[in-house]
Design an enzyme around this catalytic site. Structure first.
Site, PDB file in Angstrom:
ATOM      1  N   HIS A 124       0.841  -1.205   0.000  1.00 47.98           N
ATOM      2  CA  HIS A 124       0.000   0.000   0.000  1.00 47.98           C
ATOM      3  C   HIS A 124       0.877   1.257   0.000  1.00 47.98           C
ATOM      4  O   HIS A 124       0.587   2.237  -0.690  1.00 47.98           O
ATOM      5  CB  HIS A 124      -0.881   0.040   1.250  1.00 47.98           C
ATOM      6  CG  HIS A 124      -1.825  -1.111   1.401  1.00 47.98           C
ATOM      7  ND1 HIS A 124      -1.686  -2.063   2.365  1.00 47.98           N
ATOM      8  CD2 HIS A 124      -2.946  -1.446   0.698  1.00 47.98           C
ATOM      9  CE1 HIS A 124      -2.673  -2.940   2.273  1.00 47.98           C
ATOM     10  NE2 HIS A 124      -3.454  -2.592   1.260  1.00 47.98           N
ATOM     11  N   LEU A 161       3.197  -9.275  -0.612  1.00 46.56           N
ATOM     12  CA  LEU A 161       2.609  -8.648   0.576  1.00 46.56           C
ATOM     13  C   LEU A 161       1.097  -8.633   0.466  1.00 46.56           C
ATOM     14  O   LEU A 161       0.542  -8.341  -0.589  1.00 46.56           O
ATOM     15  CB  LEU A 161       3.132  -7.223   0.719  1.00 46.56           C
ATOM     16  CG  LEU A 161       4.526  -7.133   1.312  1.00 46.56           C
ATOM     17  CD1 LEU A 161       5.154  -5.772   1.040  1.00 46.56           C
ATOM     18  CD2 LEU A 161       4.470  -7.387   2.812  1.00 46.56           C
ATOM     19  N   ARG A 189      -3.710 -10.094   4.505  1.00 47.61           N
ATOM     20  CA  ARG A 189      -4.113 -11.384   5.088  1.00 47.61           C
ATOM     21  C   ARG A 189      -2.909 -12.223   5.538  1.00 47.61           C
ATOM     22  O   ARG A 189      -3.093 -13.232   6.216  1.00 47.61           O
ATOM     23  CB  ARG A 189      -4.953 -12.184   4.106  1.00 47.61           C
ATOM     24  CG  ARG A 189      -6.341 -11.577   3.862  1.00 47.61           C
ATOM     25  CD  ARG A 189      -7.150 -12.447   2.918  1.00 47.61           C
ATOM     26  NE  ARG A 189      -8.497 -11.948   2.696  1.00 47.61           N
ATOM     27  CZ  ARG A 189      -8.843 -11.072   1.744  1.00 47.61           C
ATOM     28  NH1 ARG A 189      -7.930 -10.581   0.925  1.00 47.61           N
ATOM     29  NH2 ARG A 189     -10.100 -10.685   1.608  1.00 47.61           N
TER      30      ARG A 189
HETATM   31  P1  AMP Z   1      -6.395  -3.986  -0.313  1.00 47.41           P
HETATM   32  O1  AMP Z   1      -6.244  -3.157   0.921  1.00 47.41           O
HETATM   33  O2  AMP Z   1      -5.861  -5.371  -0.173  1.00 47.41           O
HETATM   34  O3  AMP Z   1      -7.776  -3.909  -0.899  1.00 47.41           O
HETATM   35  O4  AMP Z   1      -5.437  -3.323  -1.402  1.00 47.41           O
HETATM   36  C1  AMP Z   1      -5.523  -1.958  -1.711  1.00 47.41           C
HETATM   37  C2  AMP Z   1      -4.655  -1.677  -2.923  1.00 47.41           C
HETATM   38  O5  AMP Z   1      -3.306  -2.031  -2.611  1.00 47.41           O
HETATM   39  C3  AMP Z   1      -5.046  -2.506  -4.138  1.00 47.41           C
HETATM   40  O6  AMP Z   1      -4.923  -1.693  -5.303  1.00 47.41           O
HETATM   41  C4  AMP Z   1      -4.049  -3.626  -4.125  1.00 47.41           C
HETATM   42  O7  AMP Z   1      -3.790  -4.177  -5.396  1.00 47.41           O
HETATM   43  C5  AMP Z   1      -2.819  -2.906  -3.605  1.00 47.41           C
HETATM   44  N1  AMP Z   1      -1.880  -3.875  -3.026  1.00 47.41           N
HETATM   45  C6  AMP Z   1      -2.132  -4.798  -2.069  1.00 47.41           C
HETATM   46  N2  AMP Z   1      -1.032  -5.566  -1.857  1.00 47.41           N
HETATM   47  C7  AMP Z   1      -0.085  -5.112  -2.722  1.00 47.41           C
HETATM   48  C8  AMP Z   1       1.250  -5.507  -3.012  1.00 47.41           C
HETATM   49  N3  AMP Z   1       1.850  -6.513  -2.378  1.00 47.41           N
HETATM   50  N4  AMP Z   1       1.925  -4.816  -3.955  1.00 47.41           N
HETATM   51  C9  AMP Z   1       1.334  -3.787  -4.624  1.00 47.41           C
HETATM   52  N5  AMP Z   1       0.073  -3.382  -4.398  1.00 47.41           N
HETATM   53  C10 AMP Z   1      -0.628  -4.031  -3.462  1.00 47.41           C
END
Ligand code: AMP
Length: 288
Positions: free
Chosen positions: A40, A188, A191
């Site tokens: 993030h 990353l 979860r």
């Molecule tokens: P989430 O909080 O999991 O819904 O993710 C929010 C945003 O962060 C989304 O656009 C995800 O694709 C991005 N994101 C989550 N994990 C990663 C990661 N390891 N590398 C790059 N972007 C990520």
């Protein structure tokens, strides 16, 4: 480092970003479900490098969860998130309640992108992408960003949201950002905190397999069967890892392909006992 503005209402978010845009400044939005990590953070830093103000939304969107247990155990760490977002360059945090986003419970209007959502994640998580696109449309309406940043970690989501914005002529540019991994290769994910040490060790088989496929691709291997076999092998020898799917798809249409001649993505979802994990590698002959 100034404290980011804390916005909890849609009208407050809209007032904040309208005021910024009225001064001719650019607003970037980074939609998240919180439990922020370095993945993030990279999105927020990218947004801060390209925009004058950066709003990070933190909202665990109930309508995109197909598993009540997953929703109930989703990590929530708002204090740490505020700190991390501020350090990465966020100027505002938009943290609406469920009631603020869905005053009537489930909305009667859903945004659905057909074609890209029936496969891969969509095939395993009924209704998931309708929840994602609907909440993104609502967040874009609330924050009216010039740009919104999405990770290639959730590759299908990125394609689905980009297509929604294009189909609906939304005045937002969707910016893809690279997948960030731990040093040992694990992608990353919020979860990951649920994984036991043993699960985490075995989860490394996922990135190991994808990296092997990527290395073969770089050596000239283009056949889907061969690339998939290389990616599948380490996961098959991890007893706690249960693959949901492993597919080589066209990077644009997400249709399965027999060879990786045009830009393609090798995507997988693997069920571990405590978390379902997504990972992928982009196999682009032009991105050497
Ligand atoms: P989430 O909080 O999991 O819904 O993710 C929010 C945003 O962060 C989304 O656009 C995800 O694709 C991005 N994101 C989550 N994990 C990663 C990661 N390891 N590398 C790059 N972007 C990520």
């Amino acid at each position: 480092m100034p404290e980011p503005a804390l916005l909890t209402t849609i009208s407050g978010a809209r007032a904040y970003t309208r005021e910024v845009r009225a001064r001719g400044l650019r607003v970037g939005l980074v939609p998240t479900m919180g439990a922020l990590h370095a993945g993030h953070q990279s999105l927020i830093e990218r947004a801060a490098s390209e925009c004058d103000r950066v709003a990070v939304s933190v909202f665990v969107n109930p309508i995109q969860f197909d598993s009540p247990a997953d929703l109930a155990t989703y990590p929530r760490t708002l204090d740490a998130d505020t700190e991390r977002a501020a350090q990465a360059g966020a100027t505002a945090l938009f943290v609406p309640s469920e009631r603020e986003m869905y005053p009537d419970g489930k909305p009667l209007t859903l945004v659905r992108v057909s074609g890209l959502t029936e496969v891969l994640e969509g095939a395993h998580r009924p209704g998931h992408f309708d929840g994602v696109t609907t909440v993104c449309a609502k967040l874009f309406e609330a924050c009216e960003p010039d740009r919104a940043y999405f990770g290639e970690k959730d590759y299908q989501q990125l394609r689905v949201v980009s297509r929604m914005a294009w189909d609906l002529n939304m005045a937002v540019e969707i910016v893809p950002c690279p997948l960030i991994r731990e040093e040992d290769g694990l992608a990353l994910s919020s979860r990951n905190v649920r994984l036991s040490d043993k699960e985490r060790r075995q989860a490394l088989s996922i990135s190991r397999g994808l990296k092997a496929a990527e290395a073969a691709f770089q050596e000239g291997e283009r056949r889907a069967d061969a690339l998939k076999a290389l990616a599948a092998e380490p996961v098959a020898s991890a007893p706690l890892a249960e693959p949901d799917y492993l597919e080589l798809v066209d990077a644009e249409t997400l249709e399965t392909v027999e060879t990786a001649e045009a830009p393609a993505v090798l995507l997988t979802a693997v069920r571990m006992p405590s978390a379902r994990l997504l990972d992928n590698v982009i196999l682009d002959p032009t991105r050497r």
